[in-house]
Scaffold this motif. Sequence first.
Motif, PDB file in Angstrom:
ATOM      1  N   ASP A   1      -4.876   2.361 -13.039  1.00  0.00           N
ATOM      2  CA  ASP A   1      -5.818   3.462 -13.226  1.00  0.00           C
ATOM      3  C   ASP A   1      -6.588   3.750 -11.939  1.00  0.00           C
ATOM      4  N   LEU A   2      -5.854   3.944 -10.877  1.00  0.00           N
ATOM      5  CA  LEU A   2      -6.470   4.154  -9.572  1.00  0.00           C
ATOM      6  C   LEU A   2      -7.267   5.450  -9.522  1.00  0.00           C
ATOM      7  N   LYS A   3      -8.361   5.402  -8.803  1.00  0.00           N
ATOM      8  CA  LYS A   3      -9.251   6.536  -8.643  1.00  0.00           C
ATOM      9  C   LYS A   3      -9.315   6.934  -7.178  1.00  0.00           C
ATOM     10  N   VAL A   4      -9.710   8.161  -6.923  1.00  0.00           N
ATOM     11  CA  VAL A   4      -9.812   8.654  -5.556  1.00  0.00           C
ATOM     12  C   VAL A   4     -10.725   7.748  -4.726  1.00  0.00           C
ATOM     13  N   GLU A   5     -11.782   7.257  -5.324  1.00  0.00           N
ATOM     14  CA  GLU A   5     -12.724   6.409  -4.607  1.00  0.00           C
ATOM     15  C   GLU A   5     -12.170   5.028  -4.262  1.00  0.00           C
ATOM     16  N   ASP A   6     -10.972   4.702  -4.746  1.00  0.00           N
ATOM     17  CA  ASP A   6     -10.313   3.459  -4.362  1.00  0.00           C
ATOM     18  C   ASP A   6      -9.614   3.579  -3.012  1.00  0.00           C
ATOM     19  N   THR A   7      -9.532   4.774  -2.477  1.00  0.00           N
ATOM     20  CA  THR A   7      -8.873   4.996  -1.195  1.00  0.00           C
ATOM     21  C   THR A   7      -9.559   4.201  -0.093  1.00  0.00           C
ATOM     22  N   ALA A   8      -8.793   3.381   0.613  1.00  0.00           N
ATOM     23  CA  ALA A   8      -9.334   2.526   1.664  1.00  0.00           C
ATOM     24  C   ALA A   8      -8.208   1.717   2.286  1.00  0.00           C
ATOM     25  N   VAL A   9      -8.517   1.042   3.373  1.00  0.00           N
ATOM     26  CA  VAL A   9      -7.633   0.017   3.903  1.00  0.00           C
ATOM     27  C   VAL A   9      -7.992  -1.287   3.200  1.00  0.00           C
ATOM     28  N   TYR A  10      -7.005  -1.939   2.629  1.00  0.00           N
ATOM     29  CA  TYR A  10      -7.222  -3.176   1.898  1.00  0.00           C
ATOM     30  C   TYR A  10      -6.790  -4.373   2.736  1.00  0.00           C
TER      31      TYR A  10
ATOM     32  N   GLY B   1       0.817  -1.198   0.000  1.00  0.00           N
ATOM     33  CA  GLY B   1       0.000   0.000   0.000  1.00  0.00           C
ATOM     34  C   GLY B   1       0.854   1.254   0.000  1.00  0.00           C
ATOM     35  N   GLY B   2       0.208   2.379  -0.238  1.00  0.00           N
ATOM     36  CA  GLY B   2       0.929   3.637  -0.262  1.00  0.00           C
ATOM     37  C   GLY B   2       0.076   4.761  -0.797  1.00  0.00           C
ATOM     38  N   LEU B   3       0.728   5.876  -1.099  1.00  0.00           N
ATOM     39  CA  LEU B   3       0.071   7.067  -1.621  1.00  0.00           C
ATOM     40  C   LEU B   3       0.421   7.235  -3.092  1.00  0.00           C
ATOM     41  N   VAL B   4      -0.599   7.329  -3.934  1.00  0.00           N
ATOM     42  CA  VAL B   4      -0.394   7.524  -5.368  1.00  0.00           C
ATOM     43  C   VAL B   4      -1.387   8.547  -5.889  1.00  0.00           C
ATOM     44  N   GLN B   5      -1.063   9.127  -7.039  1.00  0.00           N
ATOM     45  CA  GLN B   5      -1.978  10.043  -7.698  1.00  0.00           C
ATOM     46  C   GLN B   5      -2.987   9.275  -8.535  1.00  0.00           C
ATOM     47  N   ALA B   6      -4.136   9.882  -8.757  1.00  0.00           N
ATOM     48  CA  ALA B   6      -5.146   9.271  -9.607  1.00  0.00           C
ATOM     49  C   ALA B   6      -4.545   8.918 -10.963  1.00  0.00           C
ATOM     50  N   GLY B   7      -4.879   7.728 -11.443  1.00  0.00           N
ATOM     51  CA  GLY B   7      -4.329   7.245 -12.696  1.00  0.00           C
ATOM     52  C   GLY B   7      -3.092   6.389 -12.530  1.00  0.00           C
ATOM     53  N   GLY B   8      -2.542   6.358 -11.332  1.00  0.00           N
ATOM     54  CA  GLY B   8      -1.356   5.571 -11.058  1.00  0.00           C
ATOM     55  C   GLY B   8      -1.673   4.126 -10.732  1.00  0.00           C
ATOM     56  N   SER B   9      -0.628   3.375 -10.377  1.00  0.00           N
ATOM     57  CA  SER B   9      -0.767   1.945 -10.123  1.00  0.00           C
ATOM     58  C   SER B   9      -0.078   1.536  -8.836  1.00  0.00           C
ATOM     59  N   LEU B  10      -0.577   0.471  -8.242  1.00  0.00           N
ATOM     60  CA  LEU B  10       0.028  -0.167  -7.089  1.00  0.00           C
ATOM     61  C   LEU B  10      -0.190  -1.668  -7.201  1.00  0.00           C
ATOM     62  N   ARG B  11       0.708  -2.443  -6.619  1.00  0.00           N
ATOM     63  CA  ARG B  11       0.502  -3.874  -6.521  1.00  0.00           C
ATOM     64  C   ARG B  11       0.553  -4.289  -5.063  1.00  0.00           C
TER      65      ARG B  11
ATOM     66  N   ARG C   1      -9.738  -2.771 -14.270  1.00  0.00           N
ATOM     67  CA  ARG C   1      -8.631  -1.990 -13.718  1.00  0.00           C
ATOM     68  C   ARG C   1      -7.750  -2.815 -12.783  1.00  0.00           C
ATOM     69  N   PHE C   2      -8.362  -3.720 -12.018  1.00  0.00           N
ATOM     70  CA  PHE C   2      -7.633  -4.542 -11.057  1.00  0.00           C
ATOM     71  C   PHE C   2      -7.506  -5.968 -11.565  1.00  0.00           C
ATOM     72  N   THR C   3      -6.416  -6.632 -11.200  1.00  0.00           N
ATOM     73  CA  THR C   3      -6.197  -8.024 -11.561  1.00  0.00           C
ATOM     74  C   THR C   3      -5.672  -8.790 -10.352  1.00  0.00           C
TER      75      THR C   3
END
Length: 128
Positions: free
Chosen positions: A85-94, A9-19, A67-69
């Motif tokens: 393609d992360l969106k602001v609404e994806d913000t959460a604890v996973y 997890g981490g901090l990214v801008q909208a449109g970015g990616s995380l694994r 968007r997610f796999t």
Amino acid sequence: QVQLVESGGGLVQAGGSLRLSCAASGFTLTHYAIAWFRQAPGKEREGVSSISGTHGSTFYADSVKGRFTISKDIAKNTVYLQMNDLKVEDTAVYFCAADSLFGPTTYGWSEAAGYDFWGQGTQVTVSA
């Protein structure tokens, strides 16, 4: 002892990616379905994606499909969630969770009550 540990997890801008990674110990992924859930402040926990133990069948919430796999590496006993393609609404604890294949099938893949083991969670924050 069954244990699940999330990371990535981490901090990214909208449109970015995380694994995200979910490292499992104390059991083999072949015998458990693994799911990713997320929970944002003021919202209920929701199922994001799931992968079955036997055949690796995958399931996605409509909000993340395309968007997610989700995937898994049996040798490493690790499940991944690639988020593009992360969106602001994806913000959460996973959280990742495990469900035994040998138990009853009362719950669907996205129902938290059907899972027996949970990780501690990893924070994902998407900024506009």
